[in-house]
Design an enzyme around this catalytic site. Structure first.
Site, PDB file in Angstrom:
ATOM      1  N   PRO A   6       0.858  -1.181   0.000  1.00  0.00           N
ATOM      2  CA  PRO A   6       0.000   0.000   0.000  1.00  0.00           C
ATOM      3  C   PRO A   6       0.891   1.226   0.000  1.00  0.00           C
ATOM      4  O   PRO A   6       1.895   1.267   0.708  1.00  0.00           O
ATOM      5  CB  PRO A   6      -0.779  -0.116   1.315  1.00  0.00           C
ATOM      6  CG  PRO A   6      -0.611  -1.524   1.754  1.00  0.00           C
ATOM      7  CD  PRO A   6       0.703  -1.981   1.210  1.00  0.00           C
ATOM      8  N   CYS A   7       0.585   2.181  -0.837  1.00  0.00           N
ATOM      9  CA  CYS A   7       1.518   3.291  -1.007  1.00  0.00           C
ATOM     10  C   CYS A   7       1.126   4.491  -0.167  1.00  0.00           C
ATOM     11  O   CYS A   7       0.110   5.118  -0.402  1.00  0.00           O
ATOM     12  CB  CYS A   7       1.579   3.714  -2.460  1.00  0.00           C
ATOM     13  SG  CYS A   7       2.636   5.137  -2.641  1.00  0.00           S
TER      14      CYS A   7
END
Ligand SMILES: C[S@@+](CC[C@H](N)C(=O)[O-])C[C@H]1O[C@@H](n2cnc3c(N)ncnc32)[C@H](O)[C@@H]1O
Length: 340
Positions: free
Chosen positions: A89-90
């Site tokens: 997840p960024c």
């Protein structure tokens, strides 16, 4: 033959339903050179964990160990492995500072990949993210990610690939990273991250259920409301074959490809069908359709994925929307390891 294969032990981070595992199992069957073997995974979402455990086991039939929240993993306690995989997840992180280790990714999950890889020194990294990571305001974060990998000793290449270019009629673009530890020999100069594009032979119709459940359909009243808010004429949904309605761009896709599969809470109505008795037919995707469009083989006689009974439509749709499209991942892994 099996005993001569090089075994690549894998730690599957951010595992979801195990998109990496699915692709690696397919490669294992095809490759004479290598065999991937997952030694553990990390995932925090209960529906993902249940789906993963229902579909992936160790060779002795026991469950694989879930190491849980990656931020809490003590890297020193992990078993040794040769490849870290993960669609992280960024969260953007500060890109202040310069190269040579001054970049500070703390507070981002990417920092945990770095922390683990610094300690465990896997030979390979195989990571995924959304395309926007390398564009616009995220670009400095992307550049910093590449810098940090360089600083911790990895030769990393990236590519953007679309599932629709490799056999699955879904427009799904993702950014892929592959890295090799530099002290194990850098990647070849002509190393390619782009498998040969293949024109689509199978279109959305072949990925849809023969007899979809009636519960998936919208009522005529709901359809009229959508036409209203999307500014469409009364006969807009009078199609001759089953097609995808791109809800975001408010248009029927005549290319017979599905828009990107996203978790169902984003946009649930995706399929428009020829009218029956003059009534429009407009519906959500079934769960099997979600997974077929994510590369899974699901027929009356064979299922590549099993759903634990307690998981809901929303939970399973969410897993599909966040997952790796496994046909593309198989092709990419084969392409990469054929060159090593
Ligand atoms: C983009 S999805 C990955 C999908 C996966 N590659 C697949 O094929 O299904 C990211 C996953 O990371 C998980 N995740 C988020 N934070 C995490 C954390 N702190 N530790 C472990 N997993 C985490 C999410 O629950 C989600 O399933």
């Amino acid at each position: 033959m099996e005993s001569k294969k090089e075994i690549i032990r894998v730690f599957e981070g951010f595992a979801g339903y195990g998109g990496a595992s699915y692709a690696m199992k397919r490669v294992n069957k095809l490759s004479r050179k290598i065999r991937f073997q997952v030694v553990g995974y990390s995932e925090i979402c209960q529906s993902a964990i249940d789906l993963y455990n229902a579909n992936h086991k160790q060779r002795n039939g026991k469950l694989l160990k879930n190491w849980g929240d990656i931020t809490k993993i003590k890297e020193i306690e992990l078993p040794d492995f040769d490849m870290f995989t993960g669609g992280f997840p960024c969260q953007p992180f500060s890109t202040a500072g310069s190269r040579n280790g001054e970049l500070d990714p703390r507070g981002s999950l990417f920092a945990d990949i770095v922390r683990i890889c610094r300690e465990k020194r896997p030979k390979y990294l195989f990571l995924e993210n959304v395309v926007s990571l390398c564009r616009g305001k995220c670009k400095p974060t992307y550049d910093a990610i590449l810098d940090i990998f360089d600083v911790i000793g990895y030769d990393v290449r990236t590519v953007i690939l679309n599932s629709a270019d490799y056999g699955i009629p879904q427009s799904r673009q993702r950014l892929w990273f592959f890295g090799k530890r530099k002290d194990s020999g850098s990647l070849p100069d002509d190393f390619s991250m782009t498998p040969k594009i293949v024109p689509l032979k199978h279109f959305i119709e072949e990925f849809l259920d023969e007899h979809p459940n009636e519960e998936l359909y919208r009522t005529q009243l709901q359809i009229d409301h959508i036409k209203d808010i999307h500014g469409k004429p009364q006969d807009y949904f009078h199609v001759a074959e089953r097609l995808c309605y791109d809800y975001y761009n408010r248009k029927i896709r005549t290319d017979r490809i599905c828009m990107t599969i996203t978790p169902p809470n984003h946009n649930v109505v995706r399929i428009v069908e020829p009218p029956v008795n003059g009534m429009d037919r407009f519906r959500k995707l079934s769960i099997d359709e979600h997974f077929r469009l994510m590369g899974f083989k699901i027929t009356d006689k064979y299922r590549e994925i099993h759903y634990p009974e307690h998981l809901t439509y929303r939970e399973l749709g969410e897993r599909a929307g966040n997952g790796w499209e496994i046909n593309l991942v198989t092709i990419l892994l084969k392409h990469i390891f054929n060159q090593l």
